[in-house]
Write an enzyme that holds these catalytic residues in place. Structure first.
Site, PDB file in Angstrom:
ATOM      1  N   GLY A 230       0.974  -1.061  -0.129  1.00  0.00           N
ATOM      2  CA  GLY A 230       0.082  -0.122  -0.032  1.00  0.00           C
ATOM      3  C   GLY A 230       0.780   1.217  -0.059  1.00  0.00           C
ATOM      4  O   GLY A 230       0.724   2.062  -0.706  1.00  0.00           O
TER       5      GLY A 230
ATOM      6  N   ALA B 154       9.938  -8.615 -16.636  1.00  0.00           N
ATOM      7  CA  ALA B 154      10.683  -7.992 -17.718  1.00  0.00           C
ATOM      8  C   ALA B 154      10.090  -7.975 -19.143  1.00  0.00           C
ATOM      9  O   ALA B 154      10.440  -7.215 -20.086  1.00  0.00           O
ATOM     10  CB  ALA B 154      11.936  -8.729 -17.910  1.00  0.00           C
TER      11      ALA B 154
ATOM     12  N   ASP C  24       4.342  -2.886  -7.568  1.00  0.00           N
ATOM     13  CA  ASP C  24       3.619  -1.790  -6.858  1.00  0.00           C
ATOM     14  C   ASP C  24       3.931  -0.422  -7.709  1.00  0.00           C
ATOM     15  O   ASP C  24       2.991   0.393  -7.514  1.00  0.00           O
ATOM     16  CB  ASP C  24       4.284  -1.574  -5.560  1.00  0.00           C
ATOM     17  CG  ASP C  24       4.097  -2.587  -4.530  1.00  0.00           C
ATOM     18  OD1 ASP C  24       3.284  -3.414  -4.868  1.00  0.00           O
ATOM     19  OD2 ASP C  24       5.003  -2.925  -3.735  1.00  0.00           O
TER      20      ASP C  24
HETATM   21  O1  RIB Z   1       5.564  -5.487  -3.178  1.00  0.00           O
HETATM   22  C1  RIB Z   1       6.941  -5.278  -2.439  1.00  0.00           C
HETATM   23  C2  RIB Z   1       6.486  -5.284  -0.823  1.00  0.00           C
HETATM   24  O2  RIB Z   1       5.834  -6.284  -0.524  1.00  0.00           O
HETATM   25  C3  RIB Z   1       7.681  -4.963   0.045  1.00  0.00           C
HETATM   26  O3  RIB Z   1       7.824  -3.794   0.117  1.00  0.00           O
HETATM   27  C4  RIB Z   1       7.421  -5.713   1.022  1.00  0.00           C
HETATM   28  O4  RIB Z   1       6.850  -5.035   2.251  1.00  0.00           O
HETATM   29  C5  RIB Z   1       6.135  -6.626   0.922  1.00  0.00           C
HETATM   30  O5  RIB Z   1       4.968  -6.103   1.433  1.00  0.00           O
END
Ligand code: RIB
Length: 323
Positions: free
Chosen positions: A42, A239, A269
């Protein structure tokens, strides 16, 4: 006017050892280096969107320990709204133990701590204060209890905002949750697990097609079940980029620029945060997805899940180069 990105998800502190290779079970690998980063899906996704200029607010739970205070300050430093963050008493902030090898591949174990204490009430209260509306993007990760993720998507859907569900991890998500997301953003493994679970529920085959386009179409076609409500699935392929499969079956393969990977942690993320920022800025889904793939590629060139997120200027330069 740009909408906001309202992220509902987890916050962790990442304890990272970078070593030559990942150990086998029971093996010790010597010679690594240790660093501590701010993380959690998040927090990382919120930072990814904020660095691209989106107004961002995070709904998440922190512990009342030292890590919690540091995590809050780090989020604020990224320009993320922290007013509706919840601090849980006598609770530890989430921690991720991460190993990264010389190719940038990783292994992650998470102790969820306060993330496991984020309730549907917290989400109702946080999003209630923010008042999501049409033009906003509500971005939900699944490193929190399913009831909290479901409530966030339900509120987002009812408000007319775009809803994005990053089903990471994918376990425990059923059709009724997936139905609340306009866009699902699984990686290949998560897509397989969602299709298999959907097949088991509907009594159809529990084995997912190996081809991600066919797998995503199957999830979207299942219109009697929840997943049918999603308008699109953006499957991240590392990739190799991503594939955008829309409800009418149309599929677009989006290639990623070639980069030298240092740390792939958090690439998903970066993709999700950039996608939400693009949608909130009024971009069409395909254009937002193309920018998100480039943002994710840039993110793996630097150590640290959150650290790797590009700024708007860096993304613009990479996009110009890739044209
Ligand atoms: O997606 C990467 C994240 O997954 C890391 O920052 C770690 O905290 C886990 O939540």
């Amino acid at each position: 006017m740009s909408g906001r990105v309202l992220v509902v998800g987890s916050v962790n502190v990442d304890l990272v050892v970078q070593a030559d290779r990942l150990p086998q079970p029971g093996e010790t690998v010597l010679g690594g280096t240790f660093r501590r980063f701010h993380g959690g899906k998040g927090g990382n996704q919120a930072a990814a969107a904020a660095r691209l200029g989106a107004p961002v607010v995070l709904v998440a739970a922190l512990g009342d320990d030292e890590f919690g205070g540091e995590a809050r300050a780090a989020l604020a430093h990224e320009g993320i709204g922290t007013d509706v963050l919840v601090t849980l008493e006598h609770t530890a902030t989430g921690v991720a133990l991460i190993l990264v090898d010389r190719h940038g591949e990783n292994q992650i174990a998470v102790a969820p701590g306060a993330n496991a204490g984020l309730t549907a009430d917290h989400v109702r209260s946080g999003l209630g204060r923010l008042g999501p509306r049409s033009g906003d993007a509500v971005l939900v990760t699944h490193e929190i209890p399913t009831v909290a993720a479901t409530e966030a998507l339900r509120i987002g859907r009812e408000s007319g905002a775009s809803t994005i569900l990053n089903p990471a991890p994918a376990d425990g998500l059923d059709g009724s949750v997936l139905a609340l997301a306009d866009v699902l953003t699984p990686n290949r493994g998560e897509l397989g697990r969602l299709v298999a679970a959907d097949g088991r529920r509907s009594g159809r085959s529990a084995s997912a097609p190996g081809d991600p386009i066919r797998a995503a179409r199957r999830l979207l076609e299942d219109s009697d079940e929840g997943p049918g409500a999603a308008t699109a699935i953006l499957v991240s392929l590392g990739a190799s980029g991503a594939i955008l499969v829309e409800r009418d079956g149309a599929a677009v393969e989006i290639a990623a620029p070639t980069v030298t990977a240092v740390d792939a942690t958090g690439a998903g993320d970066a993709l999700n945060g950039a996608l939400a920022a693009g949608l909130a800025a009024g971009l069409g889904l395909e254009e937002a997805a193309r920018r998100a793939v480039v943002a994710a590629s840039l993110s793996v060139t630097r150590a640290g899940a959150r650290e790797g997120n590009p700024t708007l200027a860096e993304l613009a330069a990479a996009l110009a180069e890739s044209r």
